[in-house]
Design a protein around this motif. Structure first.
Motif, PDB file in Angstrom:
ATOM      1  N   LEU A 572     -20.194  12.137  -3.474  1.00  0.00           N
ATOM      2  CA  LEU A 572     -19.070  12.684  -2.712  1.00  0.00           C
ATOM      3  C   LEU A 572     -18.598  11.684  -1.662  1.00  0.00           C
ATOM      4  O   LEU A 572     -17.390  11.500  -1.459  1.00  0.00           O
ATOM      5  N   LEU A 573     -19.541  11.032  -0.975  1.00  0.00           N
ATOM      6  CA  LEU A 573     -19.177   9.993  -0.015  1.00  0.00           C
ATOM      7  C   LEU A 573     -18.431   8.855  -0.707  1.00  0.00           C
ATOM      8  O   LEU A 573     -17.470   8.300  -0.158  1.00  0.00           O
ATOM      9  N   ALA A 574     -18.859   8.499  -1.929  1.00  0.00           N
ATOM     10  CA  ALA A 574     -18.188   7.433  -2.679  1.00  0.00           C
ATOM     11  C   ALA A 574     -16.755   7.833  -3.020  1.00  0.00           C
ATOM     12  O   ALA A 574     -15.833   6.998  -2.940  1.00  0.00           O
ATOM     13  N   VAL A 575     -16.542   9.090  -3.407  1.00  0.00           N
ATOM     14  CA  VAL A 575     -15.191   9.560  -3.733  1.00  0.00           C
ATOM     15  C   VAL A 575     -14.298   9.518  -2.496  1.00  0.00           C
ATOM     16  O   VAL A 575     -13.140   9.080  -2.552  1.00  0.00           O
ATOM     17  N   ILE A 576     -14.832   9.964  -1.357  1.00  0.00           N
ATOM     18  CA  ILE A 576     -14.056   9.932  -0.110  1.00  0.00           C
ATOM     19  C   ILE A 576     -13.686   8.496   0.244  1.00  0.00           C
ATOM     20  O   ILE A 576     -12.551   8.210   0.647  1.00  0.00           O
ATOM     21  N   GLN A 577     -14.636   7.574   0.090  1.00  0.00           N
ATOM     22  CA  GLN A 577     -14.355   6.179   0.396  1.00  0.00           C
ATOM     23  C   GLN A 577     -13.336   5.588  -0.571  1.00  0.00           C
ATOM     24  O   GLN A 577     -12.471   4.801  -0.172  1.00  0.00           O
ATOM     25  N   PHE A 578     -13.401   5.979  -1.838  1.00  0.00           N
ATOM     26  CA  PHE A 578     -12.443   5.483  -2.829  1.00  0.00           C
ATOM     27  C   PHE A 578     -11.025   5.943  -2.482  1.00  0.00           C
ATOM     28  O   PHE A 578     -10.072   5.147  -2.542  1.00  0.00           O
ATOM     29  N   ILE A 579     -10.874   7.207  -2.115  1.00  0.00           N
ATOM     30  CA  ILE A 579      -9.553   7.718  -1.727  1.00  0.00           C
ATOM     31  C   ILE A 579      -9.041   6.975  -0.493  1.00  0.00           C
ATOM     32  O   ILE A 579      -7.850   6.627  -0.399  1.00  0.00           O
ATOM     33  N   THR A 580      -9.938   6.708   0.450  1.00  0.00           N
ATOM     34  CA  THR A 580      -9.557   5.963   1.652  1.00  0.00           C
ATOM     35  C   THR A 580      -9.073   4.565   1.304  1.00  0.00           C
ATOM     36  O   THR A 580      -8.090   4.071   1.880  1.00  0.00           O
ATOM     37  N   ILE A 581      -9.759   3.908   0.364  1.00  0.00           N
ATOM     38  CA  ILE A 581      -9.357   2.563  -0.052  1.00  0.00           C
ATOM     39  C   ILE A 581      -7.949   2.571  -0.638  1.00  0.00           C
ATOM     40  O   ILE A 581      -7.119   1.698  -0.318  1.00  0.00           O
ATOM     41  N   ILE A 582      -7.655   3.564  -1.492  1.00  0.00           N
ATOM     42  CA  ILE A 582      -6.326   3.644  -2.117  1.00  0.00           C
ATOM     43  C   ILE A 582      -5.249   3.826  -1.049  1.00  0.00           C
ATOM     44  O   ILE A 582      -4.235   3.105  -1.028  1.00  0.00           O
ATOM     45  N   ILE A 583      -5.460   4.794  -0.155  1.00  0.00           N
ATOM     46  CA  ILE A 583      -4.456   5.064   0.882  1.00  0.00           C
ATOM     47  C   ILE A 583      -4.305   3.872   1.817  1.00  0.00           C
ATOM     48  O   ILE A 583      -3.190   3.446   2.146  1.00  0.00           O
ATOM     49  N   PHE A 584      -5.432   3.298   2.231  1.00  0.00           N
ATOM     50  CA  PHE A 584      -5.383   2.185   3.184  1.00  0.00           C
ATOM     51  C   PHE A 584      -4.743   0.955   2.558  1.00  0.00           C
ATOM     52  O   PHE A 584      -4.109   0.154   3.268  1.00  0.00           O
ATOM     53  N   SER A 585      -4.893   0.778   1.244  1.00  0.00           N
ATOM     54  CA  SER A 585      -4.267  -0.363   0.567  1.00  0.00           C
ATOM     55  C   SER A 585      -2.750  -0.280   0.669  1.00  0.00           C
ATOM     56  O   SER A 585      -2.074  -1.288   0.965  1.00  0.00           O
ATOM     57  N   PHE A 586      -2.186   0.909   0.431  1.00  0.00           N
ATOM     58  CA  PHE A 586      -0.736   1.075   0.551  1.00  0.00           C
ATOM     59  C   PHE A 586      -0.274   0.884   1.997  1.00  0.00           C
ATOM     60  O   PHE A 586       0.748   0.241   2.255  1.00  0.00           O
ATOM     61  N   VAL A 587      -1.049   1.444   2.935  1.00  0.00           N
ATOM     62  CA  VAL A 587      -0.675   1.313   4.347  1.00  0.00           C
ATOM     63  C   VAL A 587      -0.720  -0.148   4.779  1.00  0.00           C
ATOM     64  O   VAL A 587       0.176  -0.640   5.486  1.00  0.00           O
ATOM     65  N   SER A 588      -1.763  -0.867   4.368  1.00  0.00           N
ATOM     66  CA  SER A 588      -1.895  -2.268   4.769  1.00  0.00           C
ATOM     67  C   SER A 588      -0.795  -3.129   4.166  1.00  0.00           C
ATOM     68  O   SER A 588      -0.276  -4.040   4.821  1.00  0.00           O
ATOM     69  N   GLN A 589      -0.418  -2.856   2.909  1.00  0.00           N
ATOM     70  CA  GLN A 589       0.673  -3.601   2.294  1.00  0.00           C
ATOM     71  C   GLN A 589       1.984  -3.375   3.039  1.00  0.00           C
ATOM     72  O   GLN A 589       2.754  -4.315   3.274  1.00  0.00           O
TER      73      GLN A 589
END
Length: 614
Positions: A572-589
């Motif tokens: 579950l922690l891995a899934v939360i981190q994966f979702i964070t990576i996706i969202i943060f990637s768009f925000v950082s771009q």
């Protein structure tokens, strides 16, 4: 005139010698101050990790006998409070007391908490509880004989002596949190007027001092706790924090001290309030812009701009712009919360997992009939409980807290490698990894770490239940029903977190400092550590929700986790981190594209200001 000139020539060497002596003395004071501060931080880290590394084991042991999930939650909360009090420490230092006084007061609070914890360790070891815990303590004796069982039906977990445990840990959290917020900025004050090389050298040595302290605290102090007792194991951190305080105070004549300048939080609040009150002016500004105002479309004021003097407010542009810059920084810190949720599993669930893996070289329990030819543990099954045939004393067990050392070693080795080899290699090829991309890389590594922990937990449970291959071991005074699986299988997940720390943790702090205005550096430091504290809090809430509400904890679990679905929590922690990576990637771009466009615009404006050559 000639005589006067000769007199000047005669006095010139004397002035040069005086200036040289002054510079040498200034350099000497700076070196002593920086060395003292680094040594102070090293001893403080010995104390902190000496407490946090083995807290789960301490609370599990007899006669405290806390349930495994309770011990994990308390450790989560303790670490979280230690980070959250950093913000309070920064505010107090900036507003009222200054950094030196705040650090000294924090040491006093720290020492009081450690003394209380040491007395509790003495009471636990020597069975003299009455003063600290009262007479209502419910003793739970762990039976090290035939048919021990992890079932709570016969051995309920009472969680004795909770009040002294909570008080001592809260005091320690206050002390370490307030020191953490102020000790590194205090060191920066000593070299703020020097060149960038001196500043970088100080923080490099300061960071190494932190990791050396962590290495000693995790390696040495946890060994004392596991193989001697927790009285001596807590006395060592108490002595370490006492030395840390003495060293810090002795350096007082060499420090460059700053008086408190007032907290910026009050100004932030006033700017936000004034901007809120200026909403009507902002609407009128937009309505007039298309009629009688000659303004560029890029000049549209934001919400906070209405607090500026030129828009009818009372605040200087620079002050409002400083507050506006906090938005991006806070967004990055929010994105780091899931990262910290995984990061602090090292002192909690990772440790608990390690305690239920083979940490001994010989088993406590063997089949007596085959003991001369078979060194593996023979078990039987009764009422769905794992029951060994006979139990003996364990000669040696590898301290589970030592696995965290592999995280420290990874950090110590990887930072010089990145700074001296990897980054220069990429720079020569004009390949630059931005701070936000480094944060994303670290997030990926920490996601892989918690996935490894989940896979290992599945394999560990299969080893226990499917193969009935249990390794019963006594660590401290607590008996654990461990899988016949070496604890060293955890090294990978600890090393992956160390790699992630080099990318995400350092890049996150560097991003905050590069974006933060000079007037808010202490506040930003507190906010950075606050994100870590919130990560702990959300980790506690998620763990409690999944174990008690969702039902990933079995009634058969006490100090053992062999019936708990801990692997689901890791995934579950891995899934939360994966979702964070996706969202943060768009925000950082989006952010980097915006920054690139702003830089291009500034270059065009500067070019237009250059007069043409005739």
């Amino acid at each position: 005139m000639m005589r006067q000139q000769g007199g000047d020539n005669e006095t010139s060497p004397l002035l040069k010698r005086q200036n040289s002596d002054s510079q040498n003395y200034k350099s000497y004071r700076r070196k002593v101050a920086c060395s003292t501060i680094s040594l102070t931080q090293m001893f403080e880290r010995i104390a902190f990790y000496g407490v946090s590394a083995n807290m789960v084991l301490f609370l599990n042991q007899e006669p405290l006998h806390w349930a495994a999930d309770d011990a994990v939650q308390v450790t989560f909360i303790f670490t979280g409070l230690a980070y959250m009090f950093s913000l309070i420490g920064g505010i107090l230092a900036d507003s009222f007391f200054g950094r030196f006084v705040t650090i000294v007061v924090s040491f006093v609070i720290y020492i009081v908490g450690l003394v209380l914890l040491t007395l509790l360790g003495h009471a636990v070891h020597y069975s003299k509880f009455e003063i600290l815990c009262g007479n209502s303590i419910e003793w739970v004796k762990i039976v090290v004989s035939n048919n021990p069982t992890p079932s709570t039906d016969n051995q309920p977990m009472h969680g004795n002596c909770r009040t002294p445990v909570y008080i001592s840990l809260i005091l320690i959290a206050i002390g370490t949190g307030m020191i953490r917020a102020n000790i590194s900025p205090f060191g920066g004050d000593q070299v703020k007027n020097e060149n960038s090389n001196v500043m970088r050298a100080f923080f490099n040595w300061f960071y190494w001092a932190i990791n050396i302290g962590a290495f000693i605290g995790i390696g040495g102090v946890s060994f004392l706790q596991q193989y001697l007792n927790f009285f001596w194991g807590f006395l060592a951190p108490t002595v370490a924090i006492g030395i840390s305080m003495i060293v810090f105070i002795l350096g007082r004549p060499f420090y460059a001290l700053k008086k408190p300048t007032g907290s910026v939080l009050t100004n932030i609040f006033r700017i936000v309030v004034e901007a809120f009150r200026g909403r009507s002016r902002r609407r009128r500004h937009f309505s007039n812009q298309n009629s009688n105002q000659i303004l560029s479309p890029l000049a549209k004021p934001s919400f906070l701009d209405m607090a500026k003097v030129r828009y009818g407010g009372s605040w200087h542009d620079s002050m409002v712009d400083d507050v506006k810059s906090l938005g991006t920084i806070i967004l990055v810190f929010v994105a780091l919360i899931p990262y910290w949720m995984v990061y602090f599993q090292m002192q909690t669930t990772f440790l608990l997992q390690g305690l239920h893996m083979r940490a001994t070289f010989k088993p406590n329990c063997v089949n007596i009939a085959n003991s001369t030819t078979n060194t593996s543990l023979m078990v039987t099954e009764t009422s769905d409980s794992i029951v060994p045939t006979d139990c003996k004393e364990d000669p040696f067990s590898f301290p589970a807290a030592w696995l965290t050392i592999f995280n420290v070693i990874t950090v110590l080795l990887l930072i010089p490698l990145m700074e001296r080899v990897i980054y220069p290699f990429l720079d020569k090829r004009n390949i630059h990894i931005s701070l936000l991309k480094r944060i994303i890389i670290g997030m990926i590594f920490i996601m892989l770490a918690v996935i490894c922990a989940g896979v290992l937990e599945i394999y560990r449970l299969r080893n226990v239940h499917d193969r009935k291959n249990v390794w019963v071991q006594t660590i401290g005074t607590t008996q654990y029903y461990a899988a016949h699986l070496w604890i060293f299988w955890q090294i990978l997940q600890y090393a992956l977190i160390g790699i992630s720390e080099v990318f995400t943790s350092i890049a996150g702090l560097e991003f905050a400092y590069s974006q933060a205005p000079k007037s808010m550096h202490s506040l930003i430091m507190g906010l950075f550590y606050l994100s870590g504290g919130l990560g702990n809090v959300f980790g506690v809430l998620l763990y409690d929700f999944t174990t008690n509400v969702v039902g990933w904890k079995s009634n058969k679990d006490t100090a053992n986790i062999n019936y708990m679905k801990l692997w689901k929590y890791f995934f579950l922690l891995a899934v939360i981190q994966f979702i964070t990576i996706i969202i943060f990637s768009f925000v950082s771009q989006s952010y980097e594209a915006k920054e690139k466009k702003a830089r291009q615009k500034n270059n065009i404006q500067r070019t237009s200001l250059i007069p043409p050559l005739d």
